[in-house]
Design an enzyme around this catalytic site. Structure first.
Site, mmCIF file in Angstrom:
data_model
loop_
_atom_site.group_PDB
_atom_site.id
_atom_site.type_symbol
_atom_site.label_atom_id
_atom_site.label_comp_id
_atom_site.label_asym_id
_atom_site.label_seq_id
_atom_site.Cartn_x
_atom_site.Cartn_y
_atom_site.Cartn_z
ATOM 1 N N HIS A 1 0.833 -1.208 0.000
ATOM 2 C CA HIS A 1 0.000 0.000 0.000
ATOM 3 C C HIS A 1 0.864 1.253 0.000
ATOM 4 O O HIS A 1 1.848 1.354 0.732
ATOM 5 C CB HIS A 1 -0.923 0.015 1.218
ATOM 6 C CG HIS A 1 -1.859 1.188 1.248
ATOM 7 N ND1 HIS A 1 -2.829 1.386 0.273
ATOM 8 C CD2 HIS A 1 -1.962 2.244 2.102
ATOM 9 C CE1 HIS A 1 -3.498 2.502 0.544
ATOM 10 N NE2 HIS A 1 -2.988 3.043 1.649
ATOM 11 N N TRP A 2 0.467 2.224 -0.850
ATOM 12 C CA TRP A 2 1.144 3.523 -0.937
ATOM 13 C C TRP A 2 0.265 4.627 -0.343
ATOM 14 O O TRP A 2 -0.954 4.589 -0.466
ATOM 15 C CB TRP A 2 1.414 3.896 -2.402
ATOM 16 C CG TRP A 2 2.395 3.054 -3.139
ATOM 17 C CD1 TRP A 2 2.105 2.126 -4.106
ATOM 18 C CD2 TRP A 2 3.814 3.070 -3.017
ATOM 19 N NE1 TRP A 2 3.262 1.565 -4.587
ATOM 20 C CE2 TRP A 2 4.326 2.131 -3.935
ATOM 21 C CE3 TRP A 2 4.706 3.792 -2.222
ATOM 22 C CZ2 TRP A 2 5.695 1.887 -4.082
ATOM 23 C CZ3 TRP A 2 6.065 3.557 -2.362
ATOM 24 C CH2 TRP A 2 6.549 2.621 -3.280
ATOM 25 N N CYS B 1 -3.872 2.778 -5.113
ATOM 26 C CA CYS B 1 -3.243 3.606 -4.071
ATOM 27 C C CYS B 1 -2.078 4.428 -4.617
ATOM 28 O O CYS B 1 -1.932 5.617 -4.294
ATOM 29 C CB CYS B 1 -2.789 2.747 -2.902
ATOM 30 S SG CYS B 1 -1.703 1.364 -3.336
ATOM 31 N N ASP C 1 -3.823 9.463 2.848
ATOM 32 C CA ASP C 1 -3.933 8.016 2.655
ATOM 33 C C ASP C 1 -5.284 7.711 2.018
ATOM 34 O O ASP C 1 -6.335 7.990 2.600
ATOM 35 C CB ASP C 1 -3.803 7.308 4.005
ATOM 36 C CG ASP C 1 -3.585 5.814 3.866
ATOM 37 O OD1 ASP C 1 -3.924 5.247 2.806
ATOM 38 O OD2 ASP C 1 -3.076 5.202 4.827
#
Length: 214
Positions: free
Chosen positions: A101-102, A159, A118
């Site tokens: 996840h980025w 993401c 986020d």
């Protein structure tokens, strides 16, 4: 046999398998995000580029994992003089970029504060807080941190594209003197459109590079 390099741009090397990740439903890797950050850094107006630092995924991961060495390692970047510092955050716990996840951590000097965007709220908060803490000494002891409202991804793979889109919005609006960025335009449709636009940019740069070699 090693896969052919499609584009060499600054410190970035992209192969066809990297560029293919810009087609949904694929998750962007550190190579693509690193290239986009490098492209944005080199294509800003000079009056803006001197005020913004785009840290690559590899450097950002080093910041997270190497607290003691981070200030010395980052010294050449002159980060305390930057008005905006942008760092892609990954949930990988190792020393290299990767993970699943980025998200995006932004340091805004005039407030000063670390803002975390986020697209899956809460997922990367521990990693972003750690990065902010490791940069605190270098950035005049700044310890203000906030989870900022971010457009939300509606799937499991966008993401990285949300990181790219929010990064562009921050540069356009905060650095343009517009104050807090408006992120309302970053919809799922907008993100999909941006995937195609970045793929075209890479194709154009690749064609231009090939012409120069003829």
């Amino acid at each position: 046999m090693m896969e052919k390099i499609l584009l060499s741009y600054g410190d970035s090397l992209l192969r066809s398998s990297d560029v293919a990740l810009l087609d949904p439903p694929h998750w962007l890797n550190d190579n693509i995000i690193g290239f986009i950050f490098e492209f944005l850094a080199s294509n800003q107006d000079p009056s803006i580029s001197q005020r913004v630092a785009f840290l690559s995924p590899e450097v950002s991961q080093f910041v997270k994992c190497c607290e003691r060495d981070a200030p010395d390692f980052l010294q050449p970047l002159d980060l305390p003089s930057k008005d905006l510092i942008l760092l892609p955050v990954n949930d990988n716990t190792g020393s290299e970029a990767g993970g699943t996840h980025w998200s995006l951590l932004a340091y805004v000097r005039h407030i000063p504060i670390f803002l975390h965007y986020d697209s899956a709220p809460g997922t990367n908060a521990p990693h972003a807080r750690l990065m902010a803490r490791n940069l605190r000494t270098l950035l005049n002891g700044c310890d203000s941190y906030r989870e900022e409202h971010s457009p939300s991804q509606h799937n499991s793979y966008d993401c990285g594209m949300y990181v790219v889109c929010v990064t562009e919005a921050l540069c356009e609006q905060i650095m343009g003197g517009a104050g807090s960025p408006s992120l309302h335009k970053i919809t799922p449709q907008y993100v999909t459109q941006k995937r195609a636009e970045w793929k075209e940019i890479i194709k154009r740069l690749s064609r231009n590079s090939e012409k120069k070699c003829i």
